[in-house]
Design an enzyme around this catalytic site. Structure first.
Site, PDB file in Angstrom:
ATOM      1  N   LYS A  50      44.644  39.300  41.672  1.00  0.00           N
ATOM      2  CA  LYS A  50      45.436  38.783  40.540  1.00  0.00           C
ATOM      3  C   LYS A  50      45.637  37.284  40.692  1.00  0.00           C
ATOM      4  CE  LYS A  50      47.858  42.942  39.286  1.00  0.00           C
ATOM      5  NZ  LYS A  50      49.080  43.548  38.860  1.00  0.00           N
ATOM      6  N   HIS A  51      44.549  36.596  40.895  1.00  0.00           N
ATOM      7  CA  HIS A  51      44.586  35.147  40.987  1.00  0.00           C
ATOM      8  C   HIS A  51      43.185  34.593  40.791  1.00  0.00           C
ATOM      9  CE1 HIS A  51      43.847  36.385  45.274  1.00  0.00           C
ATOM     10  NE2 HIS A  51      42.785  35.680  44.977  1.00  0.00           N
TER      11      HIS A  51
END
Ligand code: T46
Length: 133
Positions: A50-51
């Protein structure tokens, strides 16, 4: 649908009484490796990632078990299922990544083009979309 800043990688395999996988600079992995990290013992239903990275490029191999990797370059999305020790993915900088559906025995080996630096991470999805325009 495929996105442009990722691609499938295959490590050469040498199989006799064992399986041996190999890579070296300027062969399968399209950058010089400065860092290696390993993710294992992932608890059920965990999502990681999630980045995106501002500069760092990465190559991911699930050398045991399997994992699903969702990628997004800001325009298109794609999903890879890593389920063979020699099957990997190249993830360029500025690609949003999420990992999920880890099998209980999964071992994910990640080669990175840069040393660890939290300032290289974009952890806010809205900010990622802005910067990737
Ligand atoms: C990525 C995916 C595949 C370090 O101190 N050094 C390191 O080299 C790394 C990768 C992490 N850390 C520390 C930073 C955090 O306190 O380990 C902790 C967990 O890191 P993070 O929440 O970033 O872990 P993941 O699994 O969400 O993401 C990692 C990588 O950070 C990332 O680059 O693409 O694996």
């Amino acid at each position: 649908m495929n996105i442009t800043r990722t691609k499938l990688l295959r490590l050469p395999e040498f199989i006799d009484e064992a399986r041996l996988l190999s890579t070296q600079n300027k062969s399968v992995i399209p950058f010089s490796i400065k860092r290696v990290f390993i993710i294992s013992e992932v608890q059920k239903k965990t999502q990681r990632g999630k980045h995106a990275h501002k500069k760092t490029k990465q190559a991911l191999f699930c050398i045991q078990g399997s994992v699903t990797v969702r990628l997004n370059d800001g325009k298109k999305k794609t999903i890879y299922h890593l389920d063979r020790p020699n099957k990997g993915i190249f993830i360029d900088n500025m690609v949003w990544s999420e990992m999920s559906s880890f099998s209980p025995d999964a071992i994910l080996v990640v080669f990175a083009s840069d040393y660890y630096d939290e300032r290289d991470y974009i952890r806010d999805y809205g900010r990622f979309l802005e910067l990737s325009r």
